[in-house]
Design a protein around this motif. Structure first.
Motif, PDB file in Angstrom:
ATOM      1  N   PHE A 160      23.552  77.772  87.319  1.00 22.90           N
ATOM      2  CA  PHE A 160      23.147  76.807  88.340  1.00 22.90           C
ATOM      3  C   PHE A 160      21.737  76.509  88.671  1.00 22.90           C
ATOM      4  CE2 PHE A 160      27.126  77.168  89.670  1.00 22.90           C
ATOM      5  CZ  PHE A 160      27.904  75.674  89.633  1.00 22.90           C
ATOM      6  N   GLN A 198      29.379  85.999  96.404  1.00 22.54           N
ATOM      7  CA  GLN A 198      28.559  85.400  95.036  1.00 22.54           C
ATOM      8  C   GLN A 198      28.920  84.881  93.497  1.00 22.54           C
ATOM      9  OE1 GLN A 198      24.595  84.886  94.584  1.00 22.54           O
ATOM     10  NE2 GLN A 198      24.021  82.461  95.548  1.00 22.54           N
ATOM     11  N   VAL A 230      33.346  76.026  92.492  1.00 20.91           N
ATOM     12  CA  VAL A 230      32.276  76.707  92.434  1.00 20.91           C
ATOM     13  C   VAL A 230      32.787  75.847  94.430  1.00 20.91           C
ATOM     14  CG1 VAL A 230      30.891  76.956  90.843  1.00 20.91           C
ATOM     15  CG2 VAL A 230      30.285  75.072  92.703  1.00 20.91           C
ATOM     16  N   CYS A 290      26.349  82.972  88.969  1.00 20.98           N
ATOM     17  CA  CYS A 290      25.670  81.366  89.228  1.00 20.98           C
ATOM     18  C   CYS A 290      24.348  80.730  87.990  1.00 20.98           C
ATOM     19  CB  CYS A 290      25.601  80.829  91.176  1.00 20.98           C
ATOM     20  SG  CYS A 290      26.769  81.333  91.928  1.00 20.98           S
ATOM     21  N   ILE A 332      21.885  76.587  94.501  1.00 16.14           N
ATOM     22  CA  ILE A 332      22.805  77.668  94.287  1.00 16.14           C
ATOM     23  C   ILE A 332      24.221  77.739  94.882  1.00 16.14           C
ATOM     24  CG2 ILE A 332      22.974  80.502  94.090  1.00 16.14           C
ATOM     25  CD1 ILE A 332      20.929  78.950  91.951  1.00 16.14           C
ATOM     26  N   PRO A 333      24.812  77.779  94.011  1.00 14.22           N
ATOM     27  CA  PRO A 333      26.603  77.525  95.084  1.00 14.22           C
ATOM     28  C   PRO A 333      26.521  78.696  96.591  1.00 14.22           C
ATOM     29  CG  PRO A 333      26.148  77.008  93.081  1.00 14.22           C
ATOM     30  CD  PRO A 333      25.393  77.282  93.006  1.00 14.22           C
ATOM     31  N   CYS A 374      30.466  81.098  93.142  1.00 14.79           N
ATOM     32  CA  CYS A 374      30.776  81.105  92.114  1.00 14.79           C
ATOM     33  C   CYS A 374      32.146  81.906  90.573  1.00 14.79           C
ATOM     34  CB  CYS A 374      29.848  80.526  90.570  1.00 14.79           C
ATOM     35  SG  CYS A 374      28.441  79.908  91.563  1.00 14.79           S
TER      36      CYS A 374
END
Length: 434
Positions: free
Chosen positions: A92, A86, A74, A89, A96-97, A100
């Motif tokens: 998680f 995004q 990620v 995600c 939060i990345p 993803c």
């Protein structure tokens, strides 16, 4: 079955052949990943895109870079660029990345973003200059923090399936390859440091992948022949073209010049249907020199060409004396063969080719010194062999359509003024006798 295999083999060989540009054999975009630090679950990489193409740049809306992760990596964060999506995600908690997706797509940030989101050579809207025109601006960079990845040189899995849009189709990227680690100098140039790990991805451009038709055409004229040789009909394809007449009232509507997200052009209706026409006019002949005029006209109402480039191949470019309104740079690709040159606009003067209309053209004249061993106006010698605009080869007129030199022109060209006066006086005396 044998015929199919032969066809596939020829297709593969042809695809590699058209990716090779004989006027810029080393031209490519190299994407370098330097791992600059390890993190608890991955690494931080500085990604640099170097454009080593002499006369092909990436214009607005800029580059788009994509790849596939080898595992379940990620992107925790990015500086100088951003992922367009995004992704999911939801697994998680807490942090939060940034992205993803297994196949992230990354674009450059726009100019003017906050300083804490910038790094060197970023944030130009994805625009990268041609290396031959402006080497300092032929680079773009960003930083990415990767998680759920390897944390040592042996456990990191290289990304794969790289794609590059620049801004449209045309680029093909090879696999990532581990190379010797990049070495950096400290600001005082007294100490060297190096990346923990480095890999490169090389992307090359193929005009046929970008479009089945050319994107420009060439027309010719000369002082010694009244014939103007136009661009060949439908040079850039006439199928399903969206065009508008030169004096149409639709051009007065608000927003007609606004570029579309899909890059669809709005062309002026012409017989050639090209966005760009390059006109080469053989203008004057002197005793030791000759002069040509180059005019570039934009027929696209939705496109401004910033930092445009023009490349011409002509045997007399090895003796070019002066270029009046463009910048000129010889492209000496093969040692002593100096028959190719690149022209581009003067900064803040004519480096911007405006959209179609009264201001949609730039022009210059060039003065070339004659070589008595090779110079001639016969058989179209004074016209270029190849012309490229912004890195794409233009459609040339058929050789048998070139302006021809009248049969007696070469005789009169060699006569002195005294000889011409003698002929004229003799002719007048003959009339008086009659």
């Amino acid at each position: 079955m044998k015929a199919v295999l032969v066809f596939v083999a020829v297709s593969v060989l042809f695809s590699y052949a058209v990716a090779y540009d004989p006027l810029d054999p080393n031209g490519n975009i190299t994407i370098k990943w330097d791992v600059i630090s390890w993190t608890p679950d991955g690494y931080v990489a500085a990604v640099t895109m170097n454009n080593f193409q002499m006369y092909r740049q990436i214009m607005s809306p800029g580059w788009t870079l994509g790849w596939s992760w080898a595992k379940k990596e990620v992107i925790w964060s990015m500086v100088g660029a951003q992922a367009t999506e995004q992704g999911d995600c939801s697994k998680f908690k807490g942090n939060i990345p940034h992205c993803c997706k297994r196949t992230p797509t990354v674009v450059d940030l726009l100019p003017g973003v906050p300083y804490n989101q910038q790094i060197a050579n970023c944030c130009k809207g994805g625009v990268i200059a041609a290396y031959g025109q402006d080497p300092a601006a032929a680079v773009s960079a960003f930083q990415v923090s990767v998680g759920l990845a390897g944390t040592t040189n042996k456990t990191v899995k290289l990304p794969k399936n790289f794609t590059l849009l620049g801004p449209g189709l045309g680029y093909t990227c090879g696999p990532a390859k581990i190379v010797p680690s990049t070495v950096y100098w400290t600001p005082d140039h007294r100490r060297k440091t190096q990346a923990l790990m480095t890999w490169n991805v090389t992307c090359t451009y193929t005009q046929m992948l970008a479009s089945r038709y050319p994107s420009c055409c060439v027309s010719f004229s000369s002082f010694y022949n009244s014939t103007i040789v136009p661009c060949p009909s439908c040079s850039c394809g006439c199928q399903h073209k969206n065009c508008i007449q030169k004096n149409s009232k639709l051009l007065t509507k608000a927003g007609v010049n606004t570029p579309r997200k899909d890059g669809q052009p709005l062309l002026q209706c012409t017989s050639h249907m090209c966005p760009i026409r390059v006109h080469w006019h053989v203008k004057l002949n002197y005793k030791d020199y000759w002069r040509a005029k180059i005019a570039i006209t934009n027929f696209n109402y939705r496109m401004n060409y910033t930092q445009w480039t023009l490349v011409a191949q002509h045997p007399n470019l090895n003796n070019i004396t002066e270029v009046f309104s463009f910048t000129y740079k010889p492209l000496v690709t093969y040692g002593s063969i100096n028959d190719t040159g690149m022209f581009y606009g003067l900064k803040y003067y004519n480096d911007l080719l405006m959209e179609a209309g009264p201001d949609g053209n730039v022009q210059s004249e060039i003065l070339l010194q004659k070589d008595s061993q090779t110079f001639t106006f016969k058989q179209g010698w004074a016209f270029p062999r190849k012309v490229y605009f912004n890195g794409d080869e233009c459609k040339m007129p058929s050789p048998d359509a070139y302006p021809y030199l009248p049969n007696s022109a070469h005789i009169f060209a060699k006569m002195t003024l005294q000889q011409l006066l003698i002929i004229l006086v003799s002719f007048l005396l003959g009339l008086q006798v009659v």
